[in-house]
Every structure is written in structure tokens, then in C-alpha cells.
Design an enzyme around this catalytic site. Structure first.
Site, PDB file in Angstrom:
ATOM      1  CB  CYS A  50     -78.377  -3.348  23.948  1.00 25.16           C
ATOM      2  SG  CYS A  50     -79.899  -4.286  23.987  1.00 25.16           S
ATOM      3  NE  ARG A 101     -73.325  -3.938  20.535  1.00 26.77           N
ATOM      4  CZ  ARG A 101     -72.493  -4.938  20.716  1.00 26.77           C
ATOM      5  NH1 ARG A 101     -71.298  -4.898  20.206  1.00 26.77           N
ATOM      6  NH2 ARG A 101     -72.860  -5.997  21.407  1.00 26.77           N
ATOM      7  CD1 TRP A 107     -81.763  -6.292  19.297  1.00 29.47           C
ATOM      8  CD2 TRP A 107     -82.031  -4.817  17.655  1.00 29.47           C
ATOM      9  NE1 TRP A 107     -82.215  -6.962  18.199  1.00 29.47           N
ATOM     10  CE2 TRP A 107     -82.384  -6.082  17.187  1.00 29.47           C
ATOM     11  CE3 TRP A 107     -82.117  -3.724  16.789  1.00 29.47           C
ATOM     12  CZ2 TRP A 107     -82.814  -6.309  15.875  1.00 29.47           C
ATOM     13  CZ3 TRP A 107     -82.539  -3.954  15.496  1.00 29.47           C
ATOM     14  CH2 TRP A 107     -82.885  -5.228  15.050  1.00 29.47           C
ATOM     15  CG  ASN A 145     -75.705  -5.155  25.997  1.00 24.88           C
ATOM     16  OD1 ASN A 145     -76.583  -4.322  26.144  1.00 24.88           O
ATOM     17  ND2 ASN A 145     -74.579  -4.921  25.355  1.00 24.88           N
ATOM     18  N   GLY A 146     -78.153  -8.780  26.990  1.00 24.92           N
ATOM     19  CA  GLY A 146     -78.365 -10.209  27.186  1.00 24.92           C
ATOM     20  C   GLY A 146     -79.802 -10.485  27.564  1.00 24.92           C
ATOM     21  CE  LYS A 175     -78.421 -14.131   1.102  1.00 25.65           C
ATOM     22  NZ  LYS A 175     -79.632 -14.529   1.761  1.00 25.65           N
ATOM     23  CD  GLU A 215     -79.468 -10.975  -1.412  1.00 26.11           C
ATOM     24  OE1 GLU A 215     -80.151  -9.961  -1.365  1.00 26.11           O
ATOM     25  OE2 GLU A 215     -79.549 -11.893  -0.565  1.00 26.11           O
ATOM     26  CG  HIS A 273     -89.505 -32.986 -15.967  1.00 23.36           C
ATOM     27  ND1 HIS A 273     -90.160 -34.007 -16.629  1.00 23.36           N
ATOM     28  CD2 HIS A 273     -89.215 -33.462 -14.735  1.00 23.36           C
ATOM     29  CE1 HIS A 273     -90.276 -35.043 -15.821  1.00 23.36           C
ATOM     30  NE2 HIS A 273     -89.700 -34.740 -14.652  1.00 23.36           N
ATOM     31  CE  LYS A 300     -80.864  -6.533   6.672  1.00 21.14           C
ATOM     32  NZ  LYS A 300     -80.557  -7.882   6.148  1.00 21.14           N
TER      33      LYS A 300
END
Ligand code: M6R
Length: 614
Positions: free
Chosen positions: A2, A27, A74, A100-101, A491, A494, A510, A609
Site C-alpha cells: 500500500c 502501488r 492494496w 503498510n505491512g 518469458k 513474450e 523423438h 496484463k
């Protein structure tokens, strides 16, 4: 993840706080709130959604005052609601806190509080109440003292900022594991301070900042700034001059979000496992599973549904569930799942994996699995997202906002949670205490080992530069490194638009081996595990076709060096944990190839996204 903003000085606080919140929206932005001391009373306004919604809610209200705190959230504990938004309060609106946390022991602390009037489901509110409980109105230094008294009672992480209506010249900040920066206002005579969770909101006002370190508490008083270390000694902290512009600051100084998120991994990995480890019992504790041991023993089959990178994390989950818990596990690409006839019943547990929690294919798979009577659990990053809500129960991976389209830190944190689940199921079956302890100790060592790989990023950059112009690539792995080969290949595709394929090394002969030539390089994941010798044979076959080989090998493996054109070493870990480390060189390789080719790193072409269409 956050965002925190605070101001104390002579200016109007509200515009500074709102501007700061906008700068921090990157954030996370599921809700936001402000608290300003206006004529002896704190006015608090909170709203869900973007900062603009908060601004709209404030509307024409006059909020005047030179002291305030603000937060953009968040969600981690509790859904996206106004009561869960910060600032949180105690003492009938006298004390306000932004945090935050994660407070791990908030449930225990909650029981001990005298004030049992809770308005939110958050851990942060408990912190506010506890600080207020430790506050003594008769002592003029009590705000600082109350914070200092509270912090040792708390287990977890915090970056926090507290204000009190009776302390118009003071803010108290503290940090443990969650960053806080104090900006020193330009006019020394006026004395003003800007506080934030990163420098972005501070930069328009001052470039002079002090970064709080873990364990430090700051008394931000108009009479002067005092900072105390973990031993409660008053310390003199240096001032740093920040040269970044705002955009660079949001990326924490990195060139783009993908690189920042790759380097975020050691820290956010700790968030994924924090409070979820029971070392004494050699097991994991994932409350989100919401199943009794009896119900867990009754599960006869696991199905994992996911797309893209999340599906490769799921494949690692398959290895873990089968090895640790003896439960047959399948991984289904979500978009295929509902168009076949999956064998699902009430003894099937379905895990839906999704960073965004909004991927339509996975959401549809969740609905299909529920329709067929399976128990469904989500493993998701975005709190309150549709998949998290529809699954009904599940676990958040706590990777923080992932902004680059290429998923990196969400992959590692999803794998971490799957490993913890596999262990929890395993301990109810045949996994011994000793094995459980070994796995957990291995997990605890992962952040340090990730940091060792990240420290060698420049070497991977040189290798990427050498290979960036090849039009094709093979990624090879075996066993648990086969999904890693797929993830590495995705990765590269893209981010750089280079054609690449992933194969289990034993399958090359094969058919696909016909493609090999000196123009078709191979990246082989050959870390020292039970399939090491088999993997070596695969690499020999490749070399015999004169392809160039980049090998990811375990530190100290001299044989691998002799076989490779280029080598990337990773620290040794238990086989089940290897993906957590091996993914980092794969991410960095793809990243630096893409940079070398001048690609749009955070927004590769044709991609989004969050894929909310079928
Ligand atoms: O949000 P989700 O985890 O459900 O997204 C799934 C895929 O779309 C995602 O992993 C995609 O493959 C990434 N771009 C990979 O880096």
C-alpha cells in the site's frame, strides 16, 4: 504494497496528501483515505476505488489543517470496503494510523484489547487500538512513548504513521520491513516534513530525504526531527539527495517495472511465507484452505486450473503434491478445462491460480468445477478479485502489485504457496517432521539465495547480449525443471518476440532434435538433482548437433562448465525448491535479450496484463 503519505508543516495538508496518493496509486488502489487535523478535530474521509473517487467524496467539504496522513490500499486482510480502508482510528477519533505491512499476531492482540469496538476486519486497526491503549493523556510525550511501547508487542512487518488530535505538532513513524522515507522541507525556518512509503510523493517538494531503517522510530515534531534506533538510542541520520524523477522513483530507480519486480522477489517471497510456517510441527498453516484435517484426508485428487505463467507454477505444484502428499494431481489449462469432461467430484480439490484474479478462462473453470461439486480454492494475488470472491476461500500470495505484463514475482510467490499447501497435506499423510522441517528451513533460505543470483545480473546481461540476435531458442529441463523450461521459454517469447520452444530434454530425440543446428541455441536447466545425469546426456546430444548451449547449473559444478558455451550458476537448494531460484536467471535472460532488442519491456505487443476475454 500500500502507499503512505503524511505532512506536517505550515502548508495546507490536504492537497499535499491527495497529490501524494495519486503519485502512489501505482502501488495499489483498491481504496484510499485521508485524515487531517482541522481546528483541534481530526476529519477522516475514506472511499473505495481510485483516489479520484476519494476526491469526489471530499467534494466541496472544507478541510483545513497543516497536519495529516493518508493511505492508498492494496488489500491484504479483509475485503475492499470503506471500513477496511485506512486511516484506522482509536480513542473515539482522537488517534489515526496508516499502516503498510502485515501484523501476524493481530488475532491474539485483538483478544487482549480493552476497546473491542472494531469497525474493520484489518490487522492495522488492531495496531491503532493497541497504540491508543498504551497512550497516557497526562503525559505530553505519550504519543511517541505509546508507539514505542506497542511495537515490541507486535509480530510482523510495518511502515506506520500515527497522529493524535492532542498533538498538533507531531507525527510518529516507525518501520520494520516496510519502507518509509522522510522528506525534509526546503525552508529550514518553517520546519516541514513530508513522509511517504517511497520518495515519489516527496519529490515535488524536496529532494532531501532520510530513509528510515528497520527497527527505527521517528518523532517528527515541528520542534525538530528525532530518530531512535532499535535499542531506543537517539541517532543522527544522514540526509540523501534524490536525483530521480517521479517516473524513476515509482520504479524504485529501475529502468522499468519488470526489472523492479524481478528484484522485488526476495522481499515479497518473505511476505508469501510470513506467518504461514509452523517450524515446531514441521508444517504450514494456511488459514485460507478452510478445511478440517479430516476433510483434507478425504481429498483423493487435485486439479489445478490456470493460464500462462500461473499454469507453470501449477505444474510445480503437481510435483509437490504428488511427492509430498501422494495425491494424484493434474494441471489443466483453464481455457481447455471446461470444454472437455474433467473427472471431478466431491473428493476433488480444485486450485485456481491467477495473479490478477480476473482471468476469464480461469474464472470459467472455477464455475465449472463448482458446478461439478468440487471443493474450489483460489491462489491469487489481487485481493477481492473475482476469482478470489467466487472461489469463496483461498490464499493470497502477497506479491504486491505486479505491473509489468510479464509475470515474475507472482510466479515465485504462487509456487511458494503451493509448496506450503503440499507440505500441509503431506504432513497429514506420510511426510515426517524432519522432512517438513528441512523443507521449511530451505524455504527460509530462499530470499538470501535469490539475492545471490540477482547480484550476478550483469553476467546474465552479457550472455543475453551475445544471444539476442538468434531467431530461435530451445529451453530444456527435466522433472521439476521441465515447467521451468516452459516458463523461461514463455518469458523470452513474450518480452523479446523471439520464437522459442520448451521441451523435456528426454523428448528431443523423438523429433524436435531435427531442428538443431549451430544457429539454434539451447538453454538447458541442469541443476544437481535426481535427474542431473539424465539431463547431462540431453545436453551432450545437443552439443553433438553443434548448437550453442547456455547451462543453468548448481554452484561449483565444474563438469557443467566444461559442457557449456555459457554458464549461469545458482545456489544449491532442495530439488522441490529449485524453481524458486532457477526462475530468476530465466527472467533476467529474457529481460536483457528484450532490452538488447529495444522491446517495450513492460507492455509487450499484443498482450494485456489481465486477460478478461475468452
Ligand atoms: O492473472 P493470471 O495469473 O491469471 O494471468 C495468467 C496469464 O495470462 C499470465 O501468466 C501470462 O501468461 C503472463 N503474461 C506471463 O508472463
Amino acid at each position: 504494497m500500500c502507499g503512505i503519505v503524511g505532512y506536517i508543516g505550515k502548508k495546507e495538508a490536504l492537497p499535499i496528501l491527495l497529490g501524494g496518493l495519486r503519485d502512489l496509486e501505482y502501488r495499489g488502489y483498491d481504496s484510499a483515505g485521508i485524515a487531517v487535523l482541522d481546528d483541534g478535530k481530526i476529519k477522516r474521509i475514506r472511499e473505495i476505488g481510485k483516489v479520484d473517487f476519494l476526491v469526489k467524496k471530499i467534494g466541496q467539504q472544507v478541510i483545513k489543517g497543516n497536519l495529516g496522513i493518508a493511505h492508498t490500499r492494496w488489500a491484504t486482510h479483509g475485503g475492499v470496503t470503506v471500513p477496511n480502508a485506512h486511516p484506522h482510528t482509536a480513542g473515539e477519533g482522537k488517534l489515526m494510523l496508516v499502516h503498510n505491512g502485515i501484523i501476524e499476531n493481530y488475532r491474539e492482540l485483538k483478544k487482549e484489547l480493552k476497546d473491542q469496538n472494531f469497525e474493520s476486519e484489518t490487522d492495522s486497526e488492531i495496531l491503532a487500538k493497541l497504540i491508543y491503549q498504551n497512550y497516557d493523556a497526562k503525559d505530553k510525550d505519550s504519543l511517541l512513548k505509546a508507539v514505542k511501547k506497542t511495537l515490541p508487542q507486535v509480530r510482523g512487518t510495518y511502515g506506520l504513521l500515527v497522529m493524535h488530535a492532542d498533538h498538533p505538532d507531531e507525527l510518529v513513524a516507525a518501520r520494520l520491513g516496510s519502507p518509509l522515507v522522510i522528506g525534509i522541507g526546503n525552508d529550514e525556518n518553517k520546519r516541514e516534513y513530508y513522509i511517504a512509503s517511497d520518495v515519489t510523493p516527496i519529490l515535488p517538494f524536496t529532494k532531501q530525504v532520510t530513509f528510515l531503517d528497520d527497527g527505527e522510530v521517528a518523532d517528527i515534531d515541528l520542534a525538530g526531527l528525532k530518530i531512535f534506533n532499535i535499542k531506543d538510542e537517539l541517532i543522527a541520520k544522514g540526509i540523501t539527495k534524490i536525483e530521480w524523477d517521479k517516473e524513476k522513483a515509482q520504479k524504485n530507480g529501475y529502468e522499468n517495472f519488470m526489472l523492479k519486480e524481478i528484484f522485488d522477489q526476495p522481499a515479497v517471497f518473505e511476505d508469501a511465507i510470513r506467518g504461514r510456517i509452523n517450524m515446531k510441527e514441521g508444517t504450514a498453516v494456511l488459514g485460507g484452505l478452510a478445511m478440517t484435517p479430516e476433510e483434507m484426508r478425504n481429498i483423493k485428487r487435485i486439479v489445478i486450473v490456470a493460464c500462462g505463467t500461473a499454469s507453470y507454477a501449477g505444474m510445480i505444484g503437481k510435483y509437490a503434491f504428488e511427492r509430498l502428499a501422494d495425491i494424484p494431481t493434474e494441471v489443466d489449462i483453464s481455457s481447455e478445462f471446461r470444454y472437455r469432461d474433467p473427472v471431478i467430484n466431491e473428493k476433488t480439490l480444485v486450485f485456481a491460480l491467477s495473479q490478477s484474479g480476473e482471468t476469464l478462462d480461469t474464472l470459467m473453470a472455477v464455475r465449472e468445477a463448482k458446478r461439478k461439486g468440487a471443493t474450489v480454492r483460489s491462489i491469487v494475488n489481487v485481493v477481492g478479485s473475482t476469482i478470489a470472491r467466487e472461489a469463496g476461500a483461498g490464499t493470497y500470495i502477497h506479491a504486491g502489485p505486479e505491473i509489468a505484463v510479464a509475470s515474475t514475482k507472482a510466479f515465485t510467490n504462487t509456487v511458494a504457496v503451493l509448496l506450503l499447501y503440499a507440505l500441509e497435506f503431506g504432513r497429514l499423510r506420510h511426510v515426517t517432521l524432519a522432512t517438513g522441517e528441512r523443507l521449511l528451513s530451505g524455504l527460509l533460505e530462499i530470499p538470501g539465495k535469490m539475492n545471490r543470483i540477482l547480484a550476478e545480473a550483469s553476467k546474465i546481461k552479457i550472455i543475453a547480449e551475445k544471444y539476442k540476435n538468434y531467431p530461435n531458442f530451445f529451453f530444456l529441463g527435466r522433472g521439476i525443471n521441465y515447467p521451468m523450461a516452459m516458463e523461461g521459454s514463455l518469458k523470452l517469447k513474450e518480452t523479446s518476440y523471439i520464437h522459442s520452444e520448451a521441451y523435456p530434454a528426454g523428448e528431443m530425440k523423438h523429433g524436435a532434435i531435427a531442428l538443431l543446428s549451430p544457429d539454434f541455441p539451447v538453454l538447458a536447466i541442469m541443476t544437481k538433482n535426481q535427474l542431473y545425469e539424465k539431463m547431462k546426456s540431453g545436453v551432450q546430444e545437443v552439443r553433438a548437433r553443434k548448437s550453442k548451449v547456455i547451462v543453468i547449473a548448481t554452484e561449483g559444478d565444474e563438469e557443467a562448465k566444461e559442457m557449456a558455451d555459457d554458464i549461469i550458476y545458482v545456489p544449491k537448494t532442495m530439488e522441490l525448491l529449485e524453481p524458486l531460484l532457477n526462475t530468476i536467471p530465466l527472467q533476467l535472460f529474457a529481460y536483457y535479450v528484450a532490452v538488447g532488442l529495444g522491446r517495450d519491456i513492460d507492455r509487450p505487443r499484443n498482450l494485456a496484463k489481465s486477460v478478461t476475454v475468452e
